[in-house]
Write an enzyme that holds these catalytic residues in place. Structure first.
Site, short mmCIF file in Angstrom:
data_model
loop_
_atom_site.label_atom_id
_atom_site.label_comp_id
_atom_site.label_asym_id
_atom_site.label_seq_id
_atom_site.Cartn_x
_atom_site.Cartn_y
_atom_site.Cartn_z
N GLY A 71 -6.35 -17.02 53.98
CA GLY A 71 -5.57 -15.87 53.52
C GLY A 71 -5.16 -16.01 52.06
O GLY A 71 -5.15 -15.02 51.31
N THR A 72 -4.83 -17.21 51.65
CA THR A 72 -4.38 -17.43 50.28
C THR A 72 -5.46 -17.04 49.27
O THR A 72 -5.20 -16.34 48.30
CB THR A 72 -3.98 -18.91 50.08
OG1 THR A 72 -2.92 -19.20 50.99
CG2 THR A 72 -3.55 -19.20 48.66
N ASN A 151 5.65 -12.41 57.60
CA ASN A 151 5.45 -13.67 58.33
C ASN A 151 6.76 -14.30 58.80
O ASN A 151 6.77 -15.10 59.73
CB ASN A 151 4.67 -14.67 57.48
CG ASN A 151 5.18 -14.76 56.07
OD1 ASN A 151 5.23 -13.77 55.35
ND2 ASN A 151 5.58 -15.94 55.65
N GLN A 179 -0.75 -11.79 59.09
CA GLN A 179 0.03 -11.89 60.33
C GLN A 179 -0.28 -10.75 61.31
O GLN A 179 0.12 -10.82 62.46
CB GLN A 179 1.54 -11.89 60.02
CG GLN A 179 2.02 -13.13 59.30
CD GLN A 179 1.99 -14.39 60.17
OE1 GLN A 179 1.99 -14.33 61.40
NE2 GLN A 179 1.96 -15.56 59.54
N SER A 199 -6.88 -14.16 57.99
CA SER A 199 -7.08 -15.61 58.07
C SER A 199 -7.34 -16.01 59.53
O SER A 199 -6.69 -15.50 60.44
CB SER A 199 -5.82 -16.30 57.55
OG SER A 199 -5.96 -17.69 57.62
N THR A 237 -21.36 -23.04 49.20
CA THR A 237 -22.09 -23.01 50.48
C THR A 237 -21.14 -22.57 51.58
O THR A 237 -20.02 -23.08 51.68
CB THR A 237 -22.67 -24.41 50.78
OG1 THR A 237 -23.52 -24.76 49.68
CG2 THR A 237 -23.47 -24.42 52.07
N CYS A 325 14.71 -25.77 53.18
CA CYS A 325 14.91 -27.20 52.92
C CYS A 325 13.68 -28.00 53.29
O CYS A 325 13.25 -28.89 52.59
CB CYS A 325 16.08 -27.74 53.73
SG CYS A 325 17.57 -26.79 53.50
N1 PLP Z 1 -0.17 -14.34 53.93
C1 PLP Z 1 0.66 -14.42 54.98
C2 PLP Z 1 1.50 -13.23 55.35
C3 PLP Z 1 0.77 -15.61 55.72
O1 PLP Z 1 1.59 -15.68 56.76
C4 PLP Z 1 -0.05 -16.71 55.34
C5 PLP Z 1 0.05 -17.99 56.05
O2 PLP Z 1 1.09 -18.35 56.55
C6 PLP Z 1 -0.93 -16.56 54.25
C7 PLP Z 1 -0.94 -15.36 53.56
C8 PLP Z 1 -1.80 -17.68 53.82
O3 PLP Z 1 -2.90 -17.84 54.70
P1 PLP Z 1 -3.74 -19.18 54.71
O4 PLP Z 1 -2.89 -20.23 55.35
O5 PLP Z 1 -4.97 -18.86 55.52
O6 PLP Z 1 -4.09 -19.49 53.30
#
Ligand code: PLP
Length: 408
Positions: A71-72, A151, A179, A199, A237, A325
């Site tokens: 997702g990132t 999330n 999510q 993701s 790849t 924290c």
């Molecule tokens: N975006 C949201 C809303 C998420 O909850 C998360 C992961 O917790 C991500 C992006 C990032 O996804 P990934 O862990 O696959 O990089």
């Protein structure tokens, strides 16, 4: 000790059928999908099939699906890739104050390059107000990026309405659906989504694989340069087992999506009702109505999140806290602050996220343990003693007095 895993928004276990589908691509079918001989072609065909499966789940075409490392990367690619490819049209973007850091930090990186970003506020339930988006759009706004579901507090946004407003203002619409994908019904054409991140590890697939849906005609600059994989858009790849597992997880989720959604929602509502009835000085965070089926998030007054998590962990309960924290910062979560929580109750928050294997007994055990944990912690809290002696006031009582629902 038995572990009760109630942190499915963080990650999920790989389903046995998903693992089984992936295994051959680590061993006998290990070919490089770019190779011309049959071993390579088998891997390439597996990717093609996976792409078609994933496209179907969101009503897209296969050529609009690009695999990523999660997702990132999908969020970074959508935001930076779009901004860099379209800067000549304008340098203004709109997002929200409750996005995941993958979106927020990508936007901040663009700001350091001279782009401008507007961060929309949310109401006390974490909902965006369409009129705020309307007011923020400018002639030079190129992209609106708003998450499908949050999330931390699980709030689901009116994505179709927001996308329509973005389009009226001439902007392209991205949603971080990490999510929501396979948890909520999503059809990109019906909702008007141009870019969508998802993701695999949130849907019982493997970690380290995700996808970006890119509507035909939307231009992105590559994040990764190198070979010609993903039709020249993303070099490296391909993660063949991961991609196969991702598609298998999505197909399995689709098979009983409504049934599982409703089952989890029943458990969620049971947990929320029990906390509100049995635990004093508690406040539900987020909207109850527009909420992911698996998300429970509460703030507890006179409680410090870290202590609560440690005591619950000692009883085998895996949950997370909105107090950051644990993630190396003393600041409470930006999401809880954005919905207007004062620091003292943002610190005492707890997120419990239900999954496919969660039972009613597990939920009840977690709530029973929570009750005991909170009693213990409050007994040791000087602030709670002050409250009992009438020296300090209750913030949550004030919420209730102001007519805020879902407090105890
Ligand atoms: N975006 C949201 C809303 C998420 O909850 C998360 C992961 O917790 C991500 C992006 C990032 O996804 P990934 O862990 O696959 O990089």
């Amino acid at each position: 000790m038995k572990q009760i895993y109630l942190d499915h928004a963080s990650t999920t276990p790989v389903r046995p059928e998903v693992l089984e589908a992936m295994l051959p691509y680590f061993t006998e079918e290990f070919g490089n999908p770019s190779s011309i001989y049959s071993l390579g072609q088998t891997a390439s065909d597996a990717i093609t099939t996976a792409r078609e499966t994933l496209a179907t789940t969101i009503g897209a075409t296969a050529t609009e699906i690009f695999f990523t490392s999660g997702g990132t990367e999908a969020d970074n690619w959508a935001i930076k890739g779009f901004a860099h490819a379209n800067a000549a049209k304008g340098k203004h973007l709109i997002t929200s104050s409750i996005e995941h850091h993958a979106v927020l930090h990508a936007c901040e990186a663009l700001e350091r390059e001279g782009f401008e970003v507007t961060y929309l506020p949310v109401d006390e339930h974490g909902l965006l107000r369409p009129e705020d988006l309307k007011a923020a759009l400018r002639p030079d706004t190129i992209l609106v990026s708003l998450m499908f579901a949050n999330n931390e507090i699980g709030t689901i946004q009116p994505i179709g309405d927001l996308a329509a407003i973005a389009h009226e203002g001439g902007a392209v619409f991205h949603t971080d659906a990490v999510q929501a994908f396979c948890h909520e019904p999503i059809k990109v054409n019906e909702l008007g989504i141009d870019l969508l991140s998802a993701s695999a590890h949130k849907i019982y697939g493997p970690k380290g694989v995700g996808m970006l849906y890119v509507r035909t005609g939307v231009k992105l600059r590559n994040l990764l340069n190198g070979g010609q994989q993903e039709r020249g858009k993303r070099a490296t790849t391909e993660n063949v087992p991961g991609i196969v597992g991702f598609a298998k997880a999505a197909a399995l989720a689709a098979a009983d999506a409504t049934l599982e959604h409703d089952r989890q929602q029943t458990l969620r509502d049971h947990a929320i009702r029990r906390v509100l009835a049995e635990i004093p000085h508690a406040k539900l965070n987020g909207s109850w109505k527009n909420r992911l089926a698996n998300n429970v998030n509460f703030s507890f007054e006179f409680i410090e999140g870290e202590g609560m998590l440690l005591q619950l962990a000692a009883r085998g309960i895996c949950v997370s806290s909105g107090s950051a924290c644990t993630s190396g910062s003393l600041d409470p979560s930006h999401v809880l602050l954005a919905i207007g929580l004062p620091h003292e109750i943002a610190h005492g928050s707890l997120r419990l996220t239900i999954g496919r294997s969660t039972t009613l007994e597990e939920v009840d055990f977690a709530i029973d343990s929570l009750e005991t944990t909170l009693e213990n912690l409050r007994m040791m809290s000087p602030l709670y003693e002050d409250f009992q002696q009438g020296k300090v006031d209750s913030v949550i009582k004030q919420y209730a007095a102001d007519g805020f629902p879902y407090t105890n």
